[in-house]
Design an enzyme around this catalytic site. Structure first.
Site, PDB file in Angstrom:
ATOM      1  N   SER A  49       0.788  -1.235   0.000  1.00  0.00           N
ATOM      2  CA  SER A  49       0.000   0.000   0.000  1.00  0.00           C
ATOM      3  C   SER A  49       0.824   1.291   0.000  1.00  0.00           C
ATOM      4  O   SER A  49       0.275   2.360  -0.288  1.00  0.00           O
ATOM      5  CB  SER A  49      -0.933   0.001   1.212  1.00  0.00           C
ATOM      6  OG  SER A  49      -0.190  -0.195   2.399  1.00  0.00           O
ATOM      7  N   THR A  50       2.087   1.221   0.360  1.00  0.00           N
ATOM      8  CA  THR A  50       2.925   2.428   0.414  1.00  0.00           C
ATOM      9  C   THR A  50       4.355   2.043   0.030  1.00  0.00           C
ATOM     10  O   THR A  50       4.678   0.856  -0.111  1.00  0.00           O
ATOM     11  CB  THR A  50       2.952   3.036   1.845  1.00  0.00           C
ATOM     12  OG1 THR A  50       3.349   2.012   2.762  1.00  0.00           O
ATOM     13  CG2 THR A  50       1.608   3.588   2.279  1.00  0.00           C
ATOM     14  N   LEU A 138       7.068  -5.962   3.712  1.00  0.00           N
ATOM     15  CA  LEU A 138       6.461  -5.495   4.970  1.00  0.00           C
ATOM     16  C   LEU A 138       7.446  -4.658   5.780  1.00  0.00           C
ATOM     17  O   LEU A 138       8.637  -4.961   5.827  1.00  0.00           O
ATOM     18  CB  LEU A 138       6.054  -6.679   5.847  1.00  0.00           C
ATOM     19  CG  LEU A 138       4.832  -7.508   5.473  1.00  0.00           C
ATOM     20  CD1 LEU A 138       4.502  -8.469   6.608  1.00  0.00           C
ATOM     21  CD2 LEU A 138       3.637  -6.634   5.170  1.00  0.00           C
ATOM     22  N   ALA A 139       6.934  -3.636   6.417  1.00  0.00           N
ATOM     23  CA  ALA A 139       7.695  -2.915   7.446  1.00  0.00           C
ATOM     24  C   ALA A 139       6.704  -2.651   8.560  1.00  0.00           C
ATOM     25  O   ALA A 139       5.692  -1.976   8.349  1.00  0.00           O
ATOM     26  CB  ALA A 139       8.258  -1.611   6.897  1.00  0.00           C
ATOM     27  N   TYR A 224      18.345  -3.149   3.328  1.00  0.00           N
ATOM     28  CA  TYR A 224      19.110  -1.914   3.218  1.00  0.00           C
ATOM     29  C   TYR A 224      20.471  -2.136   3.868  1.00  0.00           C
ATOM     30  O   TYR A 224      20.576  -2.845   4.871  1.00  0.00           O
ATOM     31  CB  TYR A 224      18.368  -0.753   3.903  1.00  0.00           C
ATOM     32  CG  TYR A 224      19.099   0.565   3.768  1.00  0.00           C
ATOM     33  CD1 TYR A 224      19.264   1.156   2.516  1.00  0.00           C
ATOM     34  CD2 TYR A 224      19.670   1.187   4.875  1.00  0.00           C
ATOM     35  CE1 TYR A 224      19.961   2.344   2.364  1.00  0.00           C
ATOM     36  CE2 TYR A 224      20.362   2.389   4.741  1.00  0.00           C
ATOM     37  CZ  TYR A 224      20.511   2.953   3.482  1.00  0.00           C
ATOM     38  OH  TYR A 224      21.212   4.124   3.334  1.00  0.00           O
ATOM     39  N   TYR A 234      21.946   1.365  12.211  1.00  0.00           N
ATOM     40  CA  TYR A 234      21.101   0.613  11.279  1.00  0.00           C
ATOM     41  C   TYR A 234      21.656  -0.794  11.054  1.00  0.00           C
ATOM     42  O   TYR A 234      21.204  -1.754  11.648  1.00  0.00           O
ATOM     43  CB  TYR A 234      20.902   1.355   9.937  1.00  0.00           C
ATOM     44  CG  TYR A 234      19.841   0.670   9.116  1.00  0.00           C
ATOM     45  CD1 TYR A 234      18.509   1.067   9.190  1.00  0.00           C
ATOM     46  CD2 TYR A 234      20.144  -0.443   8.315  1.00  0.00           C
ATOM     47  CE1 TYR A 234      17.510   0.385   8.503  1.00  0.00           C
ATOM     48  CE2 TYR A 234      19.157  -1.129   7.623  1.00  0.00           C
ATOM     49  CZ  TYR A 234      17.841  -0.701   7.714  1.00  0.00           C
ATOM     50  OH  TYR A 234      16.866  -1.390   7.040  1.00  0.00           O
ATOM     51  N   LYS A 243      17.628  -7.824   9.311  1.00  0.00           N
ATOM     52  CA  LYS A 243      17.928  -7.922   7.875  1.00  0.00           C
ATOM     53  C   LYS A 243      18.875  -9.089   7.600  1.00  0.00           C
ATOM     54  O   LYS A 243      18.747  -9.759   6.574  1.00  0.00           O
ATOM     55  CB  LYS A 243      18.518  -6.603   7.357  1.00  0.00           C
ATOM     56  CG  LYS A 243      17.505  -5.454   7.305  1.00  0.00           C
ATOM     57  CD  LYS A 243      16.330  -5.778   6.407  1.00  0.00           C
ATOM     58  CE  LYS A 243      15.359  -4.623   6.231  1.00  0.00           C
ATOM     59  NZ  LYS A 243      14.101  -5.036   5.577  1.00  0.00           N
TER      60      LYS A 243
HETATM   61  P1  NAD Z   1       6.367   1.376   4.210  1.00  0.00           P
HETATM   62  O1  NAD Z   1       6.117   1.761   5.619  1.00  0.00           O
HETATM   63  O2  NAD Z   1       6.180   2.410   3.167  1.00  0.00           O
HETATM   64  O3  NAD Z   1       5.423   0.126   3.810  1.00  0.00           O
HETATM   65  C1  NAD Z   1       5.143  -0.918   4.674  1.00  0.00           C
HETATM   66  C2  NAD Z   1       4.009  -1.771   4.121  1.00  0.00           C
HETATM   67  O4  NAD Z   1       3.799  -2.860   5.039  1.00  0.00           O
HETATM   68  C3  NAD Z   1       2.660  -1.051   3.988  1.00  0.00           C
HETATM   69  O5  NAD Z   1       1.999  -1.503   2.839  1.00  0.00           O
HETATM   70  C4  NAD Z   1       1.896  -1.525   5.230  1.00  0.00           C
HETATM   71  O6  NAD Z   1       0.477  -1.532   5.091  1.00  0.00           O
HETATM   72  C5  NAD Z   1       2.423  -2.956   5.311  1.00  0.00           C
HETATM   73  N1  NAD Z   1       2.237  -3.571   6.628  1.00  0.00           N
HETATM   74  C6  NAD Z   1       2.823  -3.229   7.809  1.00  0.00           C
HETATM   75  N2  NAD Z   1       2.406  -4.077   8.787  1.00  0.00           N
HETATM   76  C7  NAD Z   1       1.575  -4.972   8.200  1.00  0.00           C
HETATM   77  C8  NAD Z   1       0.845  -6.095   8.657  1.00  0.00           C
HETATM   78  N3  NAD Z   1       0.897  -6.492   9.927  1.00  0.00           N
HETATM   79  N4  NAD Z   1       0.076  -6.760   7.764  1.00  0.00           N
HETATM   80  C9  NAD Z   1      -0.014  -6.379   6.459  1.00  0.00           C
HETATM   81  N5  NAD Z   1       0.677  -5.336   5.968  1.00  0.00           N
HETATM   82  C10 NAD Z   1       1.456  -4.647   6.824  1.00  0.00           C
HETATM   83  O7  NAD Z   1       7.832   0.742   4.179  1.00  0.00           O
HETATM   84  P2  NAD Z   1       9.015   0.732   3.109  1.00  0.00           P
HETATM   85  O8  NAD Z   1      10.017   1.742   3.516  1.00  0.00           O
HETATM   86  O9  NAD Z   1       8.496   0.707   1.725  1.00  0.00           O
HETATM   87  O10 NAD Z   1       9.672  -0.688   3.467  1.00  0.00           O
HETATM   88  C11 NAD Z   1       9.390  -1.871   2.751  1.00  0.00           C
HETATM   89  C12 NAD Z   1      10.611  -2.759   2.776  1.00  0.00           C
HETATM   90  O11 NAD Z   1      11.679  -2.090   2.080  1.00  0.00           O
HETATM   91  C13 NAD Z   1      11.141  -3.056   4.183  1.00  0.00           C
HETATM   92  O12 NAD Z   1      11.655  -4.357   4.218  1.00  0.00           O
HETATM   93  C14 NAD Z   1      12.281  -2.062   4.325  1.00  0.00           C
HETATM   94  O13 NAD Z   1      13.247  -2.439   5.268  1.00  0.00           O
HETATM   95  C15 NAD Z   1      12.827  -2.092   2.909  1.00  0.00           C
HETATM   96  N6  NAD Z   1      13.697  -0.944   2.567  1.00  0.00           N
HETATM   97  C16 NAD Z   1      13.307   0.328   2.830  1.00  0.00           C
HETATM   98  C17 NAD Z   1      14.190   1.379   2.540  1.00  0.00           C
HETATM   99  C18 NAD Z   1      13.813   2.819   2.852  1.00  0.00           C
HETATM  100  O14 NAD Z   1      14.717   3.665   2.892  1.00  0.00           O
HETATM  101  N7  NAD Z   1      12.549   3.134   3.045  1.00  0.00           N
HETATM  102  C19 NAD Z   1      15.437   1.120   1.945  1.00  0.00           C
HETATM  103  C20 NAD Z   1      15.779  -0.192   1.642  1.00  0.00           C
HETATM  104  C21 NAD Z   1      14.910  -1.226   1.970  1.00  0.00           C
END
Ligand code: NAD
Length: 391
Positions: A49-50, A138-139, A224, A234, A243
């Protein structure tokens, strides 16, 4: 009603339906302008969703006409309370996909639970038969284990010793020092239980057992690494341990799926303003410097550019995957370039409250943050009356 941003710390408690829909459409329009690719027929995106999950889904749907089921945990509007941004995003995404004659189904609920896994499997059986790709994005701050009922919390702490580093209050622009305590063994285990790979493996097992994972299916999760500047809190901290576990799970799953010609992999993505990253101290200051340097060098990317590059140039390019020595895809390659990192290092010691605006792209950070919730978009008339209830 008139909806305005209400920021509390690193979260905005309101979201704007028209603004969120606009931001989703922007990613869709951008994707449609890129060359298409021959991707999976059917994909399941967990955490759709995000942030990176949403961008993955858009890249697949509008870059390769993939049918998708998206799983997320969002809240609908209730009375005067707006829905969460991910709710509005998911409705906008689904409507746009269907308008183009593409299959898109949303499942809202706790992805860690057996109920949501069962509901997803039923939907795959009914509508798609099988899936060829599972994206795990998921996060979450906590997870209730489906077998034991125990709830684990993810903590953001250093390991071994406390860590003191520079951080910024994004709203006030105050640069200060923050000290992160070091975690207990229990806190480390708890963070691994939430953000490690156990749930990913449970998803893959459930899908396999139900016969809805196609032969040769792929699965991918996101990690990450980042620079030395953020390493103590981190990658060498509690979240880094999670991770490590996620990456080890990829190797286990890869061995399992490899038998049918499938694979499990990890993509190392770029640091990005998302709801999750905003919560991590030090990171917003690093991202503000990173965005400035990458924009100056013409290398800046958002989630959609990253996920388009991942799907088009790496996962579905038809060429053998290029992996690092830990078997990870690296689309953080531009971020980690020597020239980018040395520019950031040069500025890190100098940046303070007085020179923040000129030295960093804090303005870019703020506007990206607002946009996550559908605000600050010049094309949207925020004085217009809007119905927060979108179903
Ligand atoms: P985000 O917060 O934008 O998205 C998280 C998603 O998880 C959302 O769709 C939310 O609804 C869903 N979610 C959370 N809890 C849930 C649950 N219990 N059941 C169902 N859905 C659930 O996060 P993001 O930053 O896009 O992170 C996504 C992945 O990418 C993670 O593994 C994160 O570590 C990784 N990542 C992020 C970055 C960054 O800088 N943002 C960099 C590298 C990797």
């Amino acid at each position: 009603m008139i909806i305005e941003p209400r920021i509390r710390g690193f979260i905005c408690t309101t979201s704007h339906p028209t603004g969120c829909a606009f931001a989703v459409q922007e990613q869709i329009d951008w994707t449609k302008q890129q060359p298409g690719f021959d991707g999976p027929k059917n994909a399941l995106v967990i955490g759709s969703s995000t942030g990176y999950g949403l961008a993955s889904r858009i890249a697949l749907t509008f870059g390769s006409s993939t049918s998708t089921i998206g799983v997320f945990f969002e809240k609908p509007a209730e009375g005067k309370r707006t829905a969460t941004a991910g709710w509005y995003n998911s409705v906008a995404f689904r409507d746009a996909a269907r308008k183009d004659g593409l299959y898109a189904e949303n499942i809202n609920g706790d992805a860690f639970s057996n109920e949501i896994k069962d509901q997803t499997i039923e939907t795959i059986k009914k509508d798609l038969g099988q899936v060829d790709l599972v994206v795990y994005s998921l996060a979450s701050p906590r997870r209730t284990h489906p077998d034991t009922g125990e709830t684990y919390s993810a903590v953001l702490k250093a390991i071994g010793q406390p860590y003191t580093g520079k951080t910024v209050n994004v709203q006030t622009g105050e640069v200060s020092e923050v000290t992160m305590d070091f975690a207990t063994e229990e806190e480390i285990d708890s963070t691994v239980a939430v953000m490690g790979g156990e749930d990913w493996e449970m998803w893959i097992s459930s899908l396999e057992n139900a016969g809805v994972l196609a032969s040769g299916a792929q699965t991918i999760a996101y990690t990450y690494i980042g620079p030395d500047l953020t390493r103590p809190m981190y990658r060498d901290g509690t979240i880094g341990r999670a991770k490590d576990h996620l990456e080890a799970t990829a190797r286990t799953l890869n061995n399992r799926l490899g038998g049918t010609g499938g694979r499990a992999c990890i993509s190392t993505n770029k640091a990005m303003v998302t709801q999750s990253s905003a919560a991590i101290p030090v990171v917003p200051l690093y991202i503000s410097l990173l965005y400035k340097v990458m924009k100056e060098k013409g290398l800046h990317e958002g989630c959609i550019e990253q996920m388009s590059r991942l799907m088009h140039d790496r996962l579905y390019s038809g060429n053998p995957l290029q992996l690092d020595d830990h078997d990870r895809i690296r689309i953080d390659d531009y971020e980690m370039r020597e020239d980018i990192q040395s520019s950031i290092n040069e500025q890190w010691d100098t940046v303070n409250t007085d020179n923040l605006e000129s030295l960093t792209d804090i303005e870019g950070y703020r506007s990206e943050f607002l946009k996550l919730f559908g605000f600050g978009i010049p094309e949207i008339d925020y004085s217009a009356d809007v119905d927060p209830e979108v179903t």
